[in-house]
Design a protein around this motif. Structure first.
Motif, short mmCIF file in Angstrom:
data_model
loop_
_atom_site.label_atom_id
_atom_site.label_comp_id
_atom_site.label_asym_id
_atom_site.label_seq_id
_atom_site.Cartn_x
_atom_site.Cartn_y
_atom_site.Cartn_z
N TYR A 193 -0.37 -2.13 -6.58
CA TYR A 193 -0.37 -1.38 -5.32
C TYR A 193 -1.78 -0.98 -4.92
O TYR A 193 -2.65 -0.79 -5.77
N GLY A 194 -1.97 -0.82 -3.63
CA GLY A 194 -3.19 -0.21 -3.11
C GLY A 194 -2.86 1.23 -2.78
O GLY A 194 -1.87 1.50 -2.09
N ILE A 231 -3.93 4.90 -1.11
CA ILE A 231 -4.82 5.53 -0.13
C ILE A 231 -4.41 6.98 0.02
O ILE A 231 -3.25 7.28 0.31
N CYS A 258 0.33 5.00 1.04
CA CYS A 258 -0.61 5.84 1.78
C CYS A 258 -0.05 7.25 1.94
O CYS A 258 1.12 7.40 2.29
N LYS A 294 0.83 -1.20 0.00
CA LYS A 294 0.00 0.00 0.00
C LYS A 294 0.87 1.25 0.00
O LYS A 294 1.90 1.30 0.66
#
Length: 76
Positions: free
Chosen positions: A59-60, A62, A34, A32
């Motif tokens: 990928y994540g 945020i 972020c 992730k």
């Protein structure tokens, strides 16, 4: 054995199963990226540009829009 001990043991076993499913071998974990920031359009635009340059399937992403104090705390 008391009922409290059996209840506690059952809870531990359930939590162990949850952890195994989450962290177990063969589970693909997505890294992730972020970012915490105050709401400013330039920050959002920069984040969007980073997402465009990266492989979004790997990928994540945020983006957390928050107040100044929360941004500082989220960096720990």
């Amino acid at each position: 054995m008391s009922a409290a001990l059996l209840s506690f043991a059952r809870m531990l076993l359930e939590q162990a199963d949850i952890m195994q499913k989450h962290f177990g071998v063969g589970n693909k974990r997505v890294p992730k990226f972020c970012v915490s920031c105050q709401y400013y359009s330039f920050a959002v635009n920069a984040f969007v540009e980073v997402v465009k340059e990266c492989d979004a399937d790997r990928y994540g992403f945020i983006l957390r829009e928050t107040q100044t104090g929360s941004v500082s705390r989220s960096m720990n």
